[in-house]
Design a protein around this motif. Structure first.
Motif, PDB file in Angstrom:
ATOM      1  N   LEU A 152       0.839  -1.192   0.000  1.00  0.00           N
ATOM      2  CA  LEU A 152       0.000   0.000   0.000  1.00  0.00           C
ATOM      3  C   LEU A 152       0.876   1.244   0.000  1.00  0.00           C
ATOM      4  O   LEU A 152       1.816   1.351   0.794  1.00  0.00           O
ATOM      5  CB  LEU A 152      -0.906  -0.003   1.231  1.00  0.00           C
ATOM      6  N   ARG A 153       0.559   2.176  -0.878  1.00  0.00           N
ATOM      7  CA  ARG A 153       1.254   3.461  -0.928  1.00  0.00           C
ATOM      8  C   ARG A 153       0.245   4.580  -0.709  1.00  0.00           C
ATOM      9  O   ARG A 153      -0.849   4.557  -1.288  1.00  0.00           O
ATOM     10  CB  ARG A 153       1.974   3.637  -2.263  1.00  0.00           C
ATOM     11  N   LEU A 154       0.613   5.543   0.120  1.00  0.00           N
ATOM     12  CA  LEU A 154      -0.263   6.655   0.471  1.00  0.00           C
ATOM     13  C   LEU A 154       0.357   7.960  -0.008  1.00  0.00           C
ATOM     14  O   LEU A 154       1.514   8.251   0.300  1.00  0.00           O
ATOM     15  CB  LEU A 154      -0.480   6.708   1.983  1.00  0.00           C
ATOM     16  N   VAL A 155      -0.438   8.713  -0.757  1.00  0.00           N
ATOM     17  CA  VAL A 155       0.020  10.006  -1.263  1.00  0.00           C
ATOM     18  C   VAL A 155      -0.633  11.121  -0.452  1.00  0.00           C
ATOM     19  O   VAL A 155      -1.848  11.312  -0.516  1.00  0.00           O
ATOM     20  CB  VAL A 155      -0.314  10.171  -2.761  1.00  0.00           C
ATOM     21  N   SER A 156       0.156  11.799   0.352  1.00  0.00           N
ATOM     22  CA  SER A 156      -0.290  12.954   1.137  1.00  0.00           C
ATOM     23  C   SER A 156      -1.651  12.756   1.797  1.00  0.00           C
ATOM     24  O   SER A 156      -2.600  13.500   1.536  1.00  0.00           O
ATOM     25  CB  SER A 156      -0.328  14.205   0.241  1.00  0.00           C
ATOM     26  N   PRO A 157      -1.775  11.760   2.673  1.00  0.00           N
ATOM     27  CA  PRO A 157      -3.057  11.602   3.374  1.00  0.00           C
ATOM     28  C   PRO A 157      -3.367  12.837   4.209  1.00  0.00           C
ATOM     29  O   PRO A 157      -2.456  13.426   4.816  1.00  0.00           O
ATOM     30  CB  PRO A 157      -2.835  10.371   4.248  1.00  0.00           C
ATOM     31  N   ARG A 158      -4.628  13.230   4.207  1.00  0.00           N
ATOM     32  CA  ARG A 158      -5.015  14.435   4.940  1.00  0.00           C
ATOM     33  C   ARG A 158      -4.719  14.267   6.427  1.00  0.00           C
ATOM     34  O   ARG A 158      -5.003  13.230   7.008  1.00  0.00           O
ATOM     35  CB  ARG A 158      -6.503  14.732   4.729  1.00  0.00           C
ATOM     36  N   ASN A 159      -4.159  15.303   7.022  1.00  0.00           N
ATOM     37  CA  ASN A 159      -3.793  15.319   8.444  1.00  0.00           C
ATOM     38  C   ASN A 159      -2.685  14.332   8.778  1.00  0.00           C
ATOM     39  O   ASN A 159      -2.526  13.927   9.923  1.00  0.00           O
ATOM     40  CB  ASN A 159      -5.011  15.053   9.328  1.00  0.00           C
ATOM     41  N   GLY A 160      -1.912  13.946   7.756  1.00  0.00           N
ATOM     42  CA  GLY A 160      -0.724  13.143   8.004  1.00  0.00           C
ATOM     43  C   GLY A 160      -0.964  11.665   8.214  1.00  0.00           C
ATOM     44  O   GLY A 160      -2.079  11.165   8.098  1.00  0.00           O
ATOM     45  N   TRP A 161       0.132  10.990   8.543  1.00  0.00           N
ATOM     46  CA  TRP A 161       0.125   9.541   8.743  1.00  0.00           C
ATOM     47  C   TRP A 161       1.161   9.181   9.798  1.00  0.00           C
ATOM     48  O   TRP A 161       2.222   9.784   9.822  1.00  0.00           O
ATOM     49  CB  TRP A 161       0.423   8.826   7.432  1.00  0.00           C
ATOM     50  N   PRO A 162       0.862   8.249  10.689  1.00  0.00           N
ATOM     51  CA  PRO A 162      -0.339   7.400  10.763  1.00  0.00           C
ATOM     52  C   PRO A 162      -1.553   8.135  11.308  1.00  0.00           C
ATOM     53  O   PRO A 162      -1.417   9.173  11.954  1.00  0.00           O
ATOM     54  CB  PRO A 162       0.092   6.279  11.707  1.00  0.00           C
ATOM     55  N   LYS A 163      -2.708   7.564  11.043  1.00  0.00           N
ATOM     56  CA  LYS A 163      -3.962   8.171  11.463  1.00  0.00           C
ATOM     57  C   LYS A 163      -4.637   7.320  12.547  1.00  0.00           C
ATOM     58  O   LYS A 163      -4.692   6.093  12.435  1.00  0.00           O
ATOM     59  CB  LYS A 163      -4.930   8.294  10.280  1.00  0.00           C
ATOM     60  N   LYS A 164      -5.163   7.974  13.542  1.00  0.00           N
ATOM     61  CA  LYS A 164      -5.905   7.283  14.582  1.00  0.00           C
ATOM     62  C   LYS A 164      -7.189   6.702  13.982  1.00  0.00           C
ATOM     63  O   LYS A 164      -7.915   7.381  13.273  1.00  0.00           O
ATOM     64  CB  LYS A 164      -6.255   8.244  15.714  1.00  0.00           C
ATOM     65  N   GLY A 165      -7.442   5.457  14.254  1.00  0.00           N
ATOM     66  CA  GLY A 165      -8.651   4.804  13.763  1.00  0.00           C
ATOM     67  C   GLY A 165      -8.409   3.886  12.585  1.00  0.00           C
ATOM     68  O   GLY A 165      -9.246   3.040  12.275  1.00  0.00           O
ATOM     69  N   ALA A 166      -7.273   4.029  11.912  1.00  0.00           N
ATOM     70  CA  ALA A 166      -7.008   3.187  10.748  1.00  0.00           C
ATOM     71  C   ALA A 166      -6.814   1.732  11.153  1.00  0.00           C
ATOM     72  O   ALA A 166      -7.328   0.814  10.504  1.00  0.00           O
ATOM     73  CB  ALA A 166      -5.782   3.704   9.992  1.00  0.00           C
ATOM     74  N   HIS A 167      -6.095   1.495  12.239  1.00  0.00           N
ATOM     75  CA  HIS A 167      -5.805   0.123  12.642  1.00  0.00           C
ATOM     76  C   HIS A 167      -7.073  -0.622  13.068  1.00  0.00           C
ATOM     77  O   HIS A 167      -7.244  -1.801  12.746  1.00  0.00           O
ATOM     78  CB  HIS A 167      -4.775   0.106  13.772  1.00  0.00           C
ATOM     79  N   SER A 168      -7.957   0.054  13.791  1.00  0.00           N
ATOM     80  CA  SER A 168      -9.184  -0.628  14.213  1.00  0.00           C
ATOM     81  C   SER A 168     -10.069  -0.953  13.014  1.00  0.00           C
ATOM     82  O   SER A 168     -10.709  -2.010  12.976  1.00  0.00           O
ATOM     83  CB  SER A 168      -9.944   0.244  15.213  1.00  0.00           C
ATOM     84  N   ALA A 169     -10.103  -0.060  12.018  1.00  0.00           N
ATOM     85  CA  ALA A 169     -10.908  -0.322  10.818  1.00  0.00           C
ATOM     86  C   ALA A 169     -10.308  -1.431   9.965  1.00  0.00           C
ATOM     87  O   ALA A 169     -11.020  -2.062   9.180  1.00  0.00           O
ATOM     88  CB  ALA A 169     -11.038   0.959   9.994  1.00  0.00           C
ATOM     89  N   ALA A 170      -9.011  -1.678  10.119  1.00  0.00           N
ATOM     90  CA  ALA A 170      -8.354  -2.714   9.320  1.00  0.00           C
ATOM     91  C   ALA A 170      -8.715  -4.116   9.786  1.00  0.00           C
ATOM     92  O   ALA A 170      -8.473  -5.099   9.068  1.00  0.00           O
ATOM     93  CB  ALA A 170      -6.842  -2.526   9.373  1.00  0.00           C
ATOM     94  N   SER A 171      -9.281  -4.249  10.975  1.00  0.00           N
ATOM     95  CA  SER A 171      -9.740  -5.544  11.491  1.00  0.00           C
ATOM     96  C   SER A 171      -8.675  -6.635  11.407  1.00  0.00           C
ATOM     97  O   SER A 171      -8.941  -7.751  10.946  1.00  0.00           O
ATOM     98  CB  SER A 171     -11.003  -5.992  10.744  1.00  0.00           C
ATOM     99  N   GLY A 172      -7.463  -6.310  11.821  1.00  0.00           N
ATOM    100  CA  GLY A 172      -6.408  -7.304  11.844  1.00  0.00           C
ATOM    101  C   GLY A 172      -5.417  -7.205  10.703  1.00  0.00           C
ATOM    102  O   GLY A 172      -4.351  -7.837  10.757  1.00  0.00           O
ATOM    103  N   ALA A 173      -5.734  -6.436   9.661  1.00  0.00           N
ATOM    104  CA  ALA A 173      -4.816  -6.304   8.520  1.00  0.00           C
ATOM    105  C   ALA A 173      -3.759  -5.235   8.812  1.00  0.00           C
ATOM    106  O   ALA A 173      -3.451  -4.390   7.965  1.00  0.00           O
ATOM    107  CB  ALA A 173      -5.599  -5.960   7.252  1.00  0.00           C
ATOM    108  N   THR A 174      -3.200  -5.285  10.013  1.00  0.00           N
ATOM    109  CA  THR A 174      -2.254  -4.243  10.423  1.00  0.00           C
ATOM    110  C   THR A 174      -0.933  -4.330   9.675  1.00  0.00           C
ATOM    111  O   THR A 174      -0.223  -3.332   9.553  1.00  0.00           O
ATOM    112  CB  THR A 174      -2.001  -4.335  11.932  1.00  0.00           C
ATOM    113  N   HIS A 175      -0.579  -5.518   9.171  1.00  0.00           N
ATOM    114  CA  HIS A 175       0.680  -5.646   8.434  1.00  0.00           C
ATOM    115  C   HIS A 175       0.678  -4.780   7.182  1.00  0.00           C
ATOM    116  O   HIS A 175       1.723  -4.269   6.785  1.00  0.00           O
ATOM    117  CB  HIS A 175       0.927  -7.112   8.065  1.00  0.00           C
TER     118      HIS A 175
END
Length: 243
Positions: free
Chosen positions: A32-55
């Motif tokens: 996965l490549r991220l281009v200028s995500p709004r408000n930077g990276w990492p983002k709070k909430g991304a890991h919980s939404a990934a449901s285990g796909a943290t790698h």
């Protein structure tokens, strides 16, 4: 590179990035490549939404521009739901992943650009791509969630990779041998005769028709044992009830 790269251009919501990672992991994609995500990276909430796909998230690469994110790739697809007036080939996700598979097999790097949640990719970003990927959605409602778009592409990739279903609905009991089936027919017909099931002169044709019903079911050994046991229970219960 063995798999296509998923590139999100200026994603806005952490939850969407997390759900993209989940969709990728579902179907065997990991880069996965991220281009200028709004408000930077990492983002709070991304890991919980990934449901285990943290790698997928932990190994995501960050870039300032789409141009930088695709610099090492040889072939790039851009996803869009709208006709942009650019002279490029337009492919569905199945055909696009077929081409991706072929190019990856030749040692090329392949990427797929996905745009912002609200506005998608800009025309200048699409101009960086070799071909367009779009989806056969209803023209009256063509908007796809970012993770849904990634899921559709990842699913088509997984299909082409020849991945097997995680479980099979095949019968575990072997097919019933013919002698077992014929014995069951004889037993069933004997019990039906005992209760005067057959009208006069109709027994042969009705028996053949009933046999054909069971033949179409392709009975297994377990099927025959179960049916025979059920008929035996009915017959014995009837006999016990007799005065």
């Amino acid at each position: 590179m063995k798999h296509p790269v998923i590139i999100l251009v200026e994603p806005q919501l952490a939850e969407n990035i997390g759900m993209v990672a989940r969709a990728m992991a579902n179907f065997g994609l990991s880069e996965l490549r991220l281009v200028s995500p709004r408000n930077g990276w990492p983002k709070k909430g991304a890991h919980s939404a990934a449901s285990g796909a943290t790698h997928v998230l932990e190994h995501a690469k960050l870039f300032e521009t789409a141009r930088e994110a695709i610099a090492d790739l040889h072939y790039v697809f851009a996803t869009t739901a709208r006709e942009r007036g650019q002279m490029k080939r337009v492919l569905g996700p199945d055909a696009a992943m077929g081409e991706a598979q072929s190019r990856l097999g030749e040692g090329q790097g392949v990427g797929i650009l996905f745009g912002r949640e609200r506005t998608g990719l800009e025309n200048d970003e699409i101009s960086l791509a070799d071909a367009i990927v779009t989806f056969p959605v209803d023209g009256q409602f063509s908007s796809l969630n970012l993770a849904q778009a990634v899921l559709l592409v990842a699913y088509e990739w997984r299909k082409l990779a020849g991945a097997a279903l995680p479980f099979s609905g095949e019968r575990r009991s072997p097919p019933a041998p013919r002698h077992m089936v014929v014995s069951f027919f004889e037993y069933l017909e004997t019990e039906l005769e005992a209760v005067n099931f057959y009208p006069p002169d109709k027994q042969p044709i009705m028996a053949r028709n009933m046999r054909d019903v069971f033949h179409r079911l392709e009975l297994t050994e377990q099927d025959v044992r179960t049916l025979r046991g059920a008929i035996r229970a009915l017959a014995e219960g009837r006999r016990l009830r007799k005065p």
